[in-house]
Design an enzyme around this catalytic site. Sequence first.
Site, PDB file in Angstrom:
ATOM      1  N   LYS A   1       0.315  -1.298   0.024  1.00 27.42           N
ATOM      2  CA  LYS A   1       0.396  -0.095  -0.452  1.00 27.42           C
ATOM      3  C   LYS A   1       0.934   1.174  -0.027  1.00 27.42           C
ATOM      4  O   LYS A   1       1.170   1.414   0.804  1.00 27.42           O
ATOM      5  CB  LYS A   1      -1.117  -0.308   1.237  1.00 27.42           C
ATOM      6  CG  LYS A   1      -1.732   1.074   1.230  1.00 27.42           C
ATOM      7  CD  LYS A   1      -2.728   0.474   3.020  1.00 27.42           C
ATOM      8  CE  LYS A   1      -3.793   1.934   2.362  1.00 27.42           C
ATOM      9  NZ  LYS A   1      -3.795   3.153   2.087  1.00 27.42           N
TER      10      LYS A   1
ATOM     11  N   ARG B   1      -4.828   7.843  -4.178  1.00 25.72           N
ATOM     12  CA  ARG B   1      -5.759   6.758  -5.187  1.00 25.72           C
ATOM     13  C   ARG B   1      -6.094   7.905  -6.184  1.00 25.72           C
ATOM     14  O   ARG B   1      -6.857   8.862  -6.476  1.00 25.72           O
ATOM     15  CB  ARG B   1      -7.066   6.165  -3.971  1.00 25.72           C
ATOM     16  CG  ARG B   1      -7.641   4.963  -5.460  1.00 25.72           C
ATOM     17  CD  ARG B   1      -7.217   3.605  -4.868  1.00 25.72           C
ATOM     18  NE  ARG B   1      -8.184   2.732  -5.539  1.00 25.72           N
ATOM     19  CZ  ARG B   1      -8.735   1.782  -5.460  1.00 25.72           C
ATOM     20  NH1 ARG B   1      -8.734   2.229  -3.822  1.00 25.72           N
ATOM     21  NH2 ARG B   1      -9.261   1.499  -5.920  1.00 25.72           N
TER      22      ARG B   1
ATOM     23  N   ARG C   1     -10.068   9.780  -5.565  1.00 20.10           N
ATOM     24  CA  ARG C   1     -11.437   8.403  -5.584  1.00 20.10           C
ATOM     25  C   ARG C   1     -12.488   8.794  -5.080  1.00 20.10           C
ATOM     26  O   ARG C   1     -13.576   7.840  -5.633  1.00 20.10           O
ATOM     27  CB  ARG C   1     -10.600   7.408  -4.534  1.00 20.10           C
ATOM     28  CG  ARG C   1     -10.117   8.602  -3.074  1.00 20.10           C
ATOM     29  CD  ARG C   1      -9.929   7.953  -1.806  1.00 20.10           C
ATOM     30  NE  ARG C   1     -10.864   6.780  -1.448  1.00 20.10           N
ATOM     31  CZ  ARG C   1     -10.863   6.635  -0.495  1.00 20.10           C
ATOM     32  NH1 ARG C   1      -9.476   6.364   0.673  1.00 20.10           N
ATOM     33  NH2 ARG C   1     -12.227   5.967   0.211  1.00 20.10           N
TER      34      ARG C   1
ATOM     35  N   GLU D   1      -2.516   4.299  -8.077  1.00 20.25           N
ATOM     36  CA  GLU D   1      -1.610   4.792  -6.896  1.00 20.25           C
ATOM     37  C   GLU D   1      -0.388   5.843  -7.594  1.00 20.25           C
ATOM     38  O   GLU D   1       0.470   5.968  -7.661  1.00 20.25           O
ATOM     39  CB  GLU D   1      -1.019   4.438  -5.471  1.00 20.25           C
ATOM     40  CG  GLU D   1      -0.668   5.179  -4.563  1.00 20.25           C
ATOM     41  CD  GLU D   1      -2.252   5.104  -3.393  1.00 20.25           C
ATOM     42  OE1 GLU D   1      -1.812   5.782  -2.092  1.00 20.25           O
ATOM     43  OE2 GLU D   1      -2.312   4.452  -3.533  1.00 20.25           O
TER      44      GLU D   1
ATOM     45  N   LYS E   1      -7.402  -4.069   4.360  1.00 19.37           N
ATOM     46  CA  LYS E   1      -5.807  -2.989   3.975  1.00 19.37           C
ATOM     47  C   LYS E   1      -5.684  -2.741   5.481  1.00 19.37           C
ATOM     48  O   LYS E   1      -6.278  -2.948   6.340  1.00 19.37           O
ATOM     49  CB  LYS E   1      -6.171  -1.375   3.809  1.00 19.37           C
ATOM     50  CG  LYS E   1      -7.527  -0.559   4.754  1.00 19.37           C
ATOM     51  CD  LYS E   1      -7.877   0.898   4.404  1.00 19.37           C
ATOM     52  CE  LYS E   1      -9.062   1.680   4.592  1.00 19.37           C
ATOM     53  NZ  LYS E   1      -8.932   3.163   4.602  1.00 19.37           N
TER      54      LYS E   1
END
Length: 532
Positions: free
Chosen positions: A227, A232, A247, A272, A395
């Site tokens: 991550k 994003r 996002r 990303e 996550k």
Amino acid sequence: MQRFADLLDRLVLTPSRNGKIRLLTDHFRAVPDPDRGYALAALTGGLDFPAVKPAMLRTLIGERMDEVLFAYSYDYVGDLAETISLVWPSAAEGETRPPPLSEIVETLSRLGRAEAPSVIAGLLDRLDPSARFALIKLATGGLRIGVSARLAKQALAIFGDRDVGEIEELWHGLEPPYEALFAWLEGTREKPVSTVKALFSPVMLAHPVSDGDLEKLNPADYAAEWKWDGIRVQAICEDGVKRLYSRTGDDVSGAFPDLLAEFDAEISLDGELLVGNPRFRTGTFSDLQQRLNRKTVSKKMLAEYPVFLRCYDLLRVEGEDLRSLAFTDRRAALQKMLPALSQDRFDLSPMVAFSNWQELEEKRRAPPHPVIEGVMLKRRDSTYVPGRPKGPWFKWKRDPFTVDAVLMYAQRGHGKRSSYYSDYTFGVWKGPEEAPELVPVGKAYFGFTDEELKQIDKYVRDNTIERFGPVRSVRAERGHGLVLEIAFEGLNRSTRHKSGVAMRFPRISRLRWDKPAAEADRLETLTAMLVD
């Protein structure tokens, strides 16, 4: 206009998310077109009136009341729109009935800088305090009332008994006052057909790993990837039209022309956004902040902070929707597609090999790059579903950093917090041990309960030593001060801050009434955490 003003008043005073959604859906049902559409546009940032600026409003009120008295009033209230709406003198005679919201929007849209002061003053003369507040917020785009664009779209979905994903996919092809959208939601017209290319697709989100989650999951069912600490985004190219979305569906294409200039495949990517070059260097979030929220980007900025996309997922290829495929199939298609793109602008997010949760935990705690903030877990058979379904994706972020800092400054909040000092600047010690000084290292305005807010507010009022408008300097010495435990996600070097550091997502994790100010952390503790 009065209904819009009443809506804003109620939204400000309604803390719960479900309560706000009910207010919005009731408004959409009760208010006819085009006013309800313009209200929706105001709440979602779809209106812009460049002729109206806060400085102009300050000039107008300065012509109508003593400037010192206004300064005291503004200092107490803490919000420019609310202050002006309360102290603006009402017209002795004349029309006081507020015009419809649509009439005000059309008037503001036509305004030039020269005529704006007289027109705004005339409108304020006609309105009561609540409608004045709504007008100023509308005109300046300062609607900080706890309603996000996503929340407004959720309300639309409930209003029309539709899936919010359908509304998200239509959104960027619509224009205020959204009459075709409301007609579809009410069942009187067919679903709008957008002719806009490269439209946003609602993103799939992950749940945080909670205690006990991993015990219920089979490691063999999940793939893991790092991550990364960027933002994003979705990069879409369709019939030569290229767009980059956040996002939440905001079009951020204008801030990143260098990425889109080298994006020439008819595909839709999820990934990303990071600064650097994927083959040589991945920059920090602090680097990325230099590029965020810019309408134009200089050549120097493009050269110093180039961006690239670390790709997670492939959603569409040449018009074919891949979202119903399993993650492993989409990943294979992505891996096959990427070599055709610029190697300086696009790369594949690496997977993390593991056989059990303990092995992954060890890797999560010691990632191979300082810009990694944890791992993502994705079911190998998961389709790409908009929203945050429980189970397919998780996550697993690294534990936050914490330091003990001393409260230095406090500022009044906004909205329902405007009567409290709720925005806090805190610092740590630096210099010689026998005569250290505090240096600010961050600001935070959440992480505490309502009761703790009242306690801190009282402490600020009792320990104010200087005033700077709405800001209070608080007594902070080795022998006297309020220590705050600050949690944050990361730390970067910063030339903009006196301390030389910038925190990522700082928040107050607890109040240390028990700890003497002299025992708060030193700047050296923070600099040891810096990402190089």
